[in-house]
Motif scaffolding. Structure first.
Motif, PDB file in Angstrom:
ATOM      1  N   VAL A  63      29.278  26.894  35.068  1.00 45.87           N
ATOM      2  CA  VAL A  63      28.907  28.134  35.750  1.00 45.87           C
ATOM      3  C   VAL A  63      30.134  28.657  36.483  1.00 45.87           C
ATOM      4  O   VAL A  63      30.728  27.958  37.307  1.00 45.87           O
ATOM      5  CB  VAL A  63      27.752  27.905  36.748  1.00 45.87           C
ATOM      6  CG1 VAL A  63      27.454  29.195  37.505  1.00 45.87           C
ATOM      7  CG2 VAL A  63      26.514  27.414  36.028  1.00 45.87           C
ATOM      8  N   ARG A  64      30.510  29.870  36.157  1.00 44.48           N
ATOM      9  CA  ARG A  64      31.648  30.501  36.817  1.00 44.48           C
ATOM     10  C   ARG A  64      31.141  31.636  37.697  1.00 44.48           C
ATOM     11  O   ARG A  64      30.291  32.413  37.281  1.00 44.48           O
ATOM     12  CB  ARG A  64      32.634  31.019  35.768  1.00 44.48           C
ATOM     13  CG  ARG A  64      33.254  29.904  34.933  1.00 44.48           C
ATOM     14  CD  ARG A  64      33.859  30.451  33.651  1.00 44.48           C
ATOM     15  NE  ARG A  64      34.590  29.440  32.901  1.00 44.48           N
ATOM     16  CZ  ARG A  64      34.016  28.596  32.037  1.00 44.48           C
ATOM     17  NH1 ARG A  64      32.713  28.640  31.832  1.00 44.48           N
ATOM     18  NH2 ARG A  64      34.749  27.706  31.392  1.00 44.48           N
ATOM     19  N   HIS A  65      31.714  31.742  38.895  1.00 49.56           N
ATOM     20  CA  HIS A  65      31.204  32.677  39.895  1.00 49.56           C
ATOM     21  C   HIS A  65      32.370  33.304  40.651  1.00 49.56           C
ATOM     22  O   HIS A  65      33.232  32.597  41.167  1.00 49.56           O
ATOM     23  CB  HIS A  65      30.295  31.916  40.875  1.00 49.56           C
ATOM     24  CG  HIS A  65      29.684  32.783  41.938  1.00 49.56           C
ATOM     25  ND1 HIS A  65      28.459  33.411  41.779  1.00 49.56           N
ATOM     26  CD2 HIS A  65      30.122  33.119  43.179  1.00 49.56           C
ATOM     27  CE1 HIS A  65      28.168  34.087  42.883  1.00 49.56           C
ATOM     28  NE2 HIS A  65      29.160  33.935  43.740  1.00 49.56           N
ATOM     29  N   PHE A  66      32.407  34.649  40.685  1.00 49.32           N
ATOM     30  CA  PHE A  66      33.406  35.376  41.455  1.00 49.32           C
ATOM     31  C   PHE A  66      32.696  36.207  42.519  1.00 49.32           C
ATOM     32  O   PHE A  66      31.681  36.857  42.238  1.00 49.32           O
ATOM     33  CB  PHE A  66      34.204  36.343  40.578  1.00 49.32           C
ATOM     34  CG  PHE A  66      35.146  35.692  39.593  1.00 49.32           C
ATOM     35  CD1 PHE A  66      35.435  34.336  39.645  1.00 49.32           C
ATOM     36  CD2 PHE A  66      35.758  36.454  38.612  1.00 49.32           C
ATOM     37  CE1 PHE A  66      36.312  33.756  38.735  1.00 49.32           C
ATOM     38  CE2 PHE A  66      36.635  35.890  37.703  1.00 49.32           C
ATOM     39  CZ  PHE A  66      36.913  34.533  37.765  1.00 49.32           C
ATOM     40  N   GLU A  67      33.269  36.222  43.708  1.00 40.71           N
ATOM     41  CA  GLU A  67      32.793  37.092  44.786  1.00 40.71           C
ATOM     42  C   GLU A  67      33.960  37.928  45.281  1.00 40.71           C
ATOM     43  O   GLU A  67      35.025  37.397  45.619  1.00 40.71           O
ATOM     44  CB  GLU A  67      32.226  36.266  45.937  1.00 40.71           C
ATOM     45  CG  GLU A  67      31.726  37.101  47.106  1.00 40.71           C
ATOM     46  CD  GLU A  67      31.116  36.274  48.221  1.00 40.71           C
ATOM     47  OE1 GLU A  67      30.912  36.819  49.315  1.00 40.71           O
ATOM     48  OE2 GLU A  67      30.839  35.072  47.979  1.00 40.71           O
ATOM     49  N   PHE A  68      33.768  39.262  45.321  1.00 36.69           N
ATOM     50  CA  PHE A  68      34.821  40.180  45.731  1.00 36.69           C
ATOM     51  C   PHE A  68      34.429  40.913  47.007  1.00 36.69           C
ATOM     52  O   PHE A  68      33.294  41.372  47.152  1.00 36.69           O
ATOM     53  CB  PHE A  68      35.084  41.232  44.644  1.00 36.69           C
ATOM     54  CG  PHE A  68      35.580  40.666  43.346  1.00 36.69           C
ATOM     55  CD1 PHE A  68      36.915  40.334  43.176  1.00 36.69           C
ATOM     56  CD2 PHE A  68      34.711  40.470  42.278  1.00 36.69           C
ATOM     57  CE1 PHE A  68      37.378  39.823  41.982  1.00 36.69           C
ATOM     58  CE2 PHE A  68      35.161  39.963  41.079  1.00 36.69           C
ATOM     59  CZ  PHE A  68      36.503  39.630  40.923  1.00 36.69           C
ATOM     60  N   GLU A  69      35.381  41.039  47.907  1.00 39.33           N
ATOM     61  CA  GLU A  69      35.265  41.903  49.082  1.00 39.33           C
ATOM     62  C   GLU A  69      36.652  42.510  49.264  1.00 39.33           C
ATOM     63  O   GLU A  69      37.513  41.967  49.969  1.00 39.33           O
ATOM     64  CB  GLU A  69      34.851  41.104  50.312  1.00 39.33           C
ATOM     65  CG  GLU A  69      34.648  41.931  51.567  1.00 39.33           C
ATOM     66  CD  GLU A  69      33.463  42.884  51.472  1.00 39.33           C
ATOM     67  OE1 GLU A  69      33.572  44.008  52.001  1.00 39.33           O
ATOM     68  OE2 GLU A  69      32.443  42.510  50.876  1.00 39.33           O
ATOM     69  N   ALA A  70      36.898  43.621  48.564  1.00 37.86           N
ATOM     70  CA  ALA A  70      38.242  44.202  48.508  1.00 37.86           C
ATOM     71  C   ALA A  70      38.180  45.688  48.836  1.00 37.86           C
ATOM     72  O   ALA A  70      37.214  46.373  48.481  1.00 37.86           O
ATOM     73  CB  ALA A  70      38.845  44.011  47.115  1.00 37.86           C
ATOM     74  N   ARG A  71      39.227  46.183  49.502  1.00 39.15           N
ATOM     75  CA  ARG A  71      39.299  47.608  49.838  1.00 39.15           C
ATOM     76  C   ARG A  71      40.739  48.085  49.734  1.00 39.15           C
ATOM     77  O   ARG A  71      41.694  47.305  49.885  1.00 39.15           O
ATOM     78  CB  ARG A  71      38.783  47.857  51.259  1.00 39.15           C
ATOM     79  CG  ARG A  71      39.598  47.149  52.330  1.00 39.15           C
ATOM     80  CD  ARG A  71      39.231  47.614  53.727  1.00 39.15           C
ATOM     81  NE  ARG A  71      39.975  46.894  54.744  1.00 39.15           N
ATOM     82  CZ  ARG A  71      41.219  47.180  55.105  1.00 39.15           C
ATOM     83  NH1 ARG A  71      41.867  48.157  54.503  1.00 39.15           N
ATOM     84  NH2 ARG A  71      41.816  46.479  56.040  1.00 39.15           N
ATOM     85  N   ALA A  72      40.885  49.362  49.489  1.00 37.79           N
ATOM     86  CA  ALA A  72      42.218  49.962  49.468  1.00 37.79           C
ATOM     87  C   ALA A  72      42.824  49.922  50.866  1.00 37.79           C
ATOM     88  O   ALA A  72      42.132  50.137  51.864  1.00 37.79           O
ATOM     89  CB  ALA A  72      42.130  51.403  48.974  1.00 37.79           C
ATOM     90  N   ALA A  73      44.123  49.648  50.933  1.00 39.48           N
ATOM     91  CA  ALA A  73      44.872  49.671  52.195  1.00 39.48           C
ATOM     92  C   ALA A  73      46.272  50.220  51.904  1.00 39.48           C
ATOM     93  O   ALA A  73      47.265  49.508  52.011  1.00 39.48           O
ATOM     94  CB  ALA A  73      44.946  48.276  52.802  1.00 39.48           C
ATOM     95  N   PRO A  74      46.348  51.486  51.486  1.00 37.65           N
ATOM     96  CA  PRO A  74      47.619  52.042  51.003  1.00 37.65           C
ATOM     97  C   PRO A  74      48.726  52.000  52.043  1.00 37.65           C
ATOM     98  O   PRO A  74      48.491  52.175  53.231  1.00 37.65           O
ATOM     99  CB  PRO A  74      47.251  53.485  50.639  1.00 37.65           C
ATOM    100  CG  PRO A  74      45.981  53.769  51.371  1.00 37.65           C
ATOM    101  CD  PRO A  74      45.267  52.477  51.481  1.00 37.65           C
ATOM    102  N   TYR A  75      49.940  51.717  51.563  1.00 34.47           N
ATOM    103  CA  TYR A  75      51.151  51.732  52.373  1.00 34.47           C
ATOM    104  C   TYR A  75      51.095  50.741  53.536  1.00 34.47           C
ATOM    105  O   TYR A  75      51.468  51.060  54.664  1.00 34.47           O
ATOM    106  CB  TYR A  75      51.435  53.164  52.878  1.00 34.47           C
ATOM    107  CG  TYR A  75      51.459  54.166  51.757  1.00 34.47           C
ATOM    108  CD1 TYR A  75      52.508  54.186  50.853  1.00 34.47           C
ATOM    109  CD2 TYR A  75      50.395  55.054  51.569  1.00 34.47           C
ATOM    110  CE1 TYR A  75      52.521  55.076  49.783  1.00 34.47           C
ATOM    111  CE2 TYR A  75      50.394  55.950  50.514  1.00 34.47           C
ATOM    112  CZ  TYR A  75      51.458  55.950  49.623  1.00 34.47           C
ATOM    113  OH  TYR A  75      51.465  56.828  48.559  1.00 34.47           O
ATOM    114  N   THR A  76      50.632  49.554  53.268  1.00 35.07           N
ATOM    115  CA  THR A  76      50.572  48.512  54.300  1.00 35.07           C
ATOM    116  C   THR A  76      51.365  47.269  53.924  1.00 35.07           C
ATOM    117  O   THR A  76      51.395  46.309  54.702  1.00 35.07           O
ATOM    118  CB  THR A  76      49.112  48.095  54.578  1.00 35.07           C
ATOM    119  OG1 THR A  76      48.506  47.628  53.364  1.00 35.07           O
ATOM    120  CG2 THR A  76      48.305  49.259  55.126  1.00 35.07           C
TER     121      THR A  76
END
Length: 217
Positions: A63-76
């Motif tokens: 069983v493979r499981h991915f959890e994402f919590e990602a947001r854009a943070a331009p120019y950082t």
């Protein structure tokens, strides 16, 4: 053939051009200047959700499981060739767990998101591994690529979302002896989402890349 120094200069120039032609350092810090986040009311790109998925043509009890919590943070995320950062800079976390049926154990690791680019219903992002279980200690510090397809609303008990990642079917190079080796993953590099989600799902919010901050050009 250009020298190594010439190639380095050309690569740096391409990076700066891709960021909007900016050649002047962006003086503001990553948290206190214009351009670090979308303006008030602007849409922010993000990927969120958790899901199990099945490998193509090799169904098994793993069983493979991915959890994402990602947001854009331009120019950082400034670096010498782009001192103001890039419009594709991002932040967040990817959590991976993989149940190994043969060993009857689950491996976990966590990675910090550094780059993300979206289009409607789709995202490609990269993240560097920052925490690992003992079985995968050699993965610490590696950059990994992920792709996510948000296929929209699903019927009850059924999802059409898909996910892809960089370290299994792609990203293969040859060494000087012709042996297959794993290639280095650059920022925002990921394959198409090739694996079908079987439980859970992902939400991709698309936003266009943010222009350079005022006064940076």
């Amino acid at each position: 053939m250009p020298s190594a120094r010439t190639r380095t200069i050309l690569i740096a120039a391409v990076v700066i051009m891709a960021a909007g032609g900016v050649t002047t350092a962006y003086a503001a810090g990553p948290q206190d200047g214009p351009g670090t986040r979308p303006a008030a009311g602007a849409k922010e790109a993000s990927v969120r959700g958790a899901a199990d998925f099945q490998m193509p043509f090799a169904p098994d009890k793993d069983v493979r499981h991915f959890e994402f919590e990602a947001r854009a943070a331009p120019y950082t995320r400034p670096f010498p060739a782009a001192p103001h950062g890039l419009p594709s800079d991002a932040a967040g976390t990817v959590k991976v767990s993989h149940y190994l049926a043969r060993q009857n154990t689950t491996v976990h690791f966590e990675a910090a998101v550094d780059c993300m680019i979206t289009s409607p219903g789709y995202a490609a992002l990269t993240a560097k591994v920052v925490r690992v279980d003992d079985l995968v200690q050699d993965w610490l510090g590696k950059r990994l690529g992920f792709s996510i397809q948000d296929a929209g609303a699903d019927t009850p008990g059924r999802t059409r979302d898909r996910v892809g990642f960089s370290w299994l079917f792609g990203n293969v190079e040859e060494d000087q002896d012709g042996n297959a080796i794993e290639g280095k993953v650059g920022t925002c590099q990921a394959p198409a989402p090739f694996a079908s989600v079987t439980k859970g799902g992902y939400t991709v919010k698309h936003a266009e890349l943010t222009p350079p901050p005022p006064g940076a050009g």
